[in-house]
Scaffold this motif. Structure first.
Motif, PDB file in Angstrom:
ATOM      1  N   ARG A   6       0.906  -1.336  -0.081  1.00  0.00           N
ATOM      2  CA  ARG A   6       0.101  -0.165  -0.157  1.00  0.00           C
ATOM      3  C   ARG A   6       1.009   1.387   0.084  1.00  0.00           C
ATOM      4  O   ARG A   6       0.514   2.354  -0.499  1.00  0.00           O
ATOM      5  CB  ARG A   6      -0.954  -0.108   1.321  1.00  0.00           C
ATOM      6  CG  ARG A   6      -2.271  -0.858   1.133  1.00  0.00           C
ATOM      7  CD  ARG A   6      -3.208  -0.523   1.989  1.00  0.00           C
ATOM      8  NE  ARG A   6      -2.926  -0.385   3.247  1.00  0.00           N
ATOM      9  CZ  ARG A   6      -3.009  -1.388   4.285  1.00  0.00           C
ATOM     10  NH1 ARG A   6      -3.403  -2.528   3.980  1.00  0.00           N
ATOM     11  NH2 ARG A   6      -2.563  -1.205   5.605  1.00  0.00           N
ATOM     12  N   LYS A  10       0.456   4.195  -2.399  1.00  0.00           N
ATOM     13  CA  LYS A  10       0.129   5.653  -2.372  1.00  0.00           C
ATOM     14  C   LYS A  10       1.262   6.594  -2.884  1.00  0.00           C
ATOM     15  O   LYS A  10       0.867   7.771  -3.091  1.00  0.00           O
ATOM     16  CB  LYS A  10       0.193   5.752  -0.456  1.00  0.00           C
ATOM     17  CG  LYS A  10      -0.981   5.108   0.172  1.00  0.00           C
ATOM     18  CD  LYS A  10      -0.923   5.359   1.663  1.00  0.00           C
ATOM     19  CE  LYS A  10      -2.435   4.752   2.155  1.00  0.00           C
ATOM     20  NZ  LYS A  10      -2.173   4.834   3.960  1.00  0.00           N
ATOM     21  N   TYR A  13      -0.244   7.243  -6.033  1.00  0.00           N
ATOM     22  CA  TYR A  13      -1.087   8.142  -6.172  1.00  0.00           C
ATOM     23  C   TYR A  13      -0.956   9.658  -5.776  1.00  0.00           C
ATOM     24  O   TYR A  13      -1.548  10.565  -6.588  1.00  0.00           O
ATOM     25  CB  TYR A  13      -2.369   7.597  -4.889  1.00  0.00           C
ATOM     26  CG  TYR A  13      -3.224   8.602  -4.669  1.00  0.00           C
ATOM     27  CD1 TYR A  13      -4.568   8.569  -5.783  1.00  0.00           C
ATOM     28  CD2 TYR A  13      -3.344   9.491  -3.587  1.00  0.00           C
ATOM     29  CE1 TYR A  13      -5.529   9.602  -5.210  1.00  0.00           C
ATOM     30  CE2 TYR A  13      -4.369  10.347  -3.526  1.00  0.00           C
ATOM     31  CZ  TYR A  13      -5.528  10.320  -4.420  1.00  0.00           C
ATOM     32  OH  TYR A  13      -6.462  11.448  -4.150  1.00  0.00           O
TER      33      TYR A  13
END
Length: 257
Positions: A6, A10, A13
């Motif tokens: 993750r 991120k 992102y």
């Protein structure tokens, strides 16, 4: 998806969010937008450390995971395209844009996991491409009003409007509402074809975590398509309810499409 993975998602992102905000910023002129985005690209390509924390973080993720830098660089190509292009002639043009703005995200996530044999891996890539592109087009339909009013952008193919004998710039006129709904639904039929192709290929994913995550996203796309097919995105902003999201989540984690 594990906490470790993750972190890398991120980082991609935040890079994408920052770059997209540059492309959409009304206070920056086109030439400066291009200059900034091209500088971002150089920092990724050369792995240069600068004062931009979000790029440094992404570069660290790319080095640690050995995932290709082509994915975030493709995103930058899409954002540069947003600076200079605000209309799409046909479906092929739109998909080409999505192949830069959306599908690199899916491939980045897939590459965080162990690869399958070459043939299976390519099919998984194709399925995730179709899923990400479908989500991108759904987002375009959700935001069609704001994109036009705030940024003078229309992502729905122009030839769909011409088939209904209206100009793209007139899609919000009251007298064109029925025709616009036909245009919108034609676009959604294309999304349904993408999702059908997706379904046939994402079942090949073997990693349990990646498979569940992909199934959840697929179910979200299916539900959102249904909502957009039966409603008018000009009248109100359409999105999934909390109940819809919970349903899509549980359906995905138990392996249902």
């Amino acid at each position: 998806i594990s906490k470790k993975k993750r972190k890398h998602i991120k980082n991609l992102y935040f890079f994408a969010r920052a770059s997209d905000d540059i492309a959409d910023n009304k206070k920056i002129d086109s030439n400066n937008k291009k200059k900034i985005l091209r500088e971002f690209d150089k920092m990724l390509n050369d792995r240069r450390i600068k004062s931009y924390g979000f790029i440094n973080d992404l570069n660290e993720s790319l080095i640690e995971t050995k995932v290709s830098k082509i994915y975030p660089r493709k995103l930058l190509q899409a954002f540069l395209q947003d600076v200079k292009k605000n209309r799409y002639s046909n479906w092929v043009e739109l998909i080409n844009y999505c192949d830069h703005s959306a599908s690199p995200i899916g491939r980045f996530v897939v590459d965080l996991y162990d690869k399958e044999d070459a043939v299976t891996q390519e099919k998984i890539y194709e399925g995730c491409d179709d899923l990400c592109n479908a989500l991108q087009i759904l987002n375009h339909i959700q935001d069609c009003k704001d994109d036009f009013l705030e940024l003078n952008r229309i992502y729905i193919p122009e030839d769909y409007f011409y088939l209904e004998k209206i100009k793209p710039e007139e899609f919000m006129h009251v007298e064109n509402r029925k025709k616009f709904l036909n245009v919108k639904n034609k676009c959604l039929l294309g999304v349904e074809k993408l999702l059908k192709s997706t379904k046939e290929k994402i079942i090949l994913i073997k990693n349990p975590s990646l498979k569940k995550e992909t199934y959840v996203i697929y179910n979200i796309a299916k539900k959102l398509t249904k909502i957009l097919m039966t409603n008018d995105p000009i009248k109100k902003k359409l999105k999934l309810s909390r109940i819809d999201l919970i349903f899509c989540f549980f359906k995905g984690i138990i392996g249902r499409l």
